[in-house]
Scaffold this active site. Sequence first.
Site, PDB file in Angstrom:
ATOM      1  N   ALA A 191       0.837  -1.206   0.000  1.00 36.60           N
ATOM      2  CA  ALA A 191       0.000   0.000   0.000  1.00 36.60           C
ATOM      3  C   ALA A 191       0.869   1.252   0.000  1.00 36.60           C
ATOM      4  CB  ALA A 191      -0.995  -0.032   1.155  1.00 36.60           C
ATOM      5  N   CYS A 192       0.600   2.189   0.907  1.00 40.24           N
ATOM      6  CA  CYS A 192       1.313   3.474   0.872  1.00 40.24           C
ATOM      7  C   CYS A 192       2.796   3.342   1.153  1.00 40.24           C
ATOM      8  CB  CYS A 192       0.693   4.452   1.871  1.00 40.24           C
ATOM      9  SG  CYS A 192      -0.860   5.079   1.256  1.00 40.24           S
ATOM     10  N   SER A 193       3.221   2.205   1.660  1.00 39.38           N
ATOM     11  CA  SER A 193       4.653   2.040   1.941  1.00 39.38           C
ATOM     12  C   SER A 193       5.373   1.264   0.844  1.00 39.38           C
ATOM     13  CB  SER A 193       4.848   1.367   3.298  1.00 39.38           C
ATOM     14  OG  SER A 193       4.587   2.305   4.326  1.00 39.38           O
TER      15      SER A 193
END
Length: 373
Positions: free
Chosen positions: A155-157
Amino acid sequence: MTRVVISGTGLYQPPHVISNAELVEAYNAYAELQNQKNAAAIAAGEMVALTPSNVEFIEKASGIKQRYVIEKDGVLDPQRMYPRFQERPDDQISLMAEIAADAARKAMAAAGKTGADIDGVLCAAANMQRAYPAMAVEIQQAIGAGGYGFDMNVACSSATFAIEQAANAIRAGSAKCVLVVNPEITSAHLEWRDRDCHFIFGDVCTAVIVEAADTATAPEQWEVLGTKLVTQFSNNIRNNFGFLNRSEDSDPDARDKTFRQEGRKVFKEVVPMAAAHIEAHLQQLSFEPTAVRRFWLHQANLGMNQLVIKKLVGGEVNNDIAPLILDTYANTASAGSVIAFHEHREGLKAGDLGVICSFGAGYSIGSVIVRKL
Ligand code: CO8
């Protein structure tokens, strides 16, 4: 141990901008249509009428003023509310690979590399356009790279986690020069009909060249001093869209299965995690947070970044210590901290320390500590 540097970054910026005013107008028209359609059920108390969205709330709650998107008309059509993309035949480059190749070429140019120099491609993003063949392999072909490619999703990482994989591959000797690319077509997996989240995301693609210091020739280089990743399971940000959906016979009228979140809980839980993570990572390398010249943080919410910085170094946050790109790009999932790094490296001199840090679904946090060479 092999020293590793970031020697180039690149950015694909979509052609269209949606302002908060345009977004709210479209949502409110959609809400009006729904309320008219469901007027009888609403009057009978069986349904709750949709309430309008508003620009002031969005700016105050998030710091977002606009977002870039690849296709705008479909998103703003109250009868549709998602982008309109044409399906491409298999012999044409796919959309994710196309924007990835654009960002990749810019990063390669900055690093002074050609495709032949790249021997690893990591396509790291919050959603992949398809299951296989891996997007990374198509991107590898598009830019004329050798070696290998694979996709990864945290995801966002995704971007920071990929930078660690790239650095490890170089240190282990399995690659010399790795392209990390983050095509985030968030507009296609955002539920634009949900007032709680319709304002959050924007499209973009970032690319980073990670290579062994002894092959790097770029005029500007950033040594990767360390990377640190952590994950902790949470249901507060989920996307349940997937290949099992059609076998599950779920309610066709239920809310879209793409992105949803408990934004308040995410805010409360992730801020202390992120601050503690960065502090612990710096400590491992014997640095105090105050020694850091710039933090390129994940771009989800202005208030989150302000609190993270306050916990780390105290005082007021400004664009010099933690640049904000969220106002123009919105949340671009894994690409946010990389856009900040790409656009805001000005004013730093050789020896200055910086931290690139992402946080998001999983939960997942990834930090990359760099020093300008
Ligand atoms: N307009 C007007 N009012 C609204 C709106 C709106 N659009 N939306 C909500 N409200 C109202 C609510 O109804 C509520 O009213 P009431 O008090 O009467 O109940 C009030 O405003 C407050 O609502 P919230 O509590 O939800 O508002 P917050 O102040 O918490 O702000 C935010 C909401 C902005 C979402 C905030 O909580 C936030 O930013 N949280 C952190 C989110 C975050 O970091 N998420 C990370 C997700 S990204 C990630 O990990 C990658 C995912 C992969 C990408 C997916 C791409 C599609």
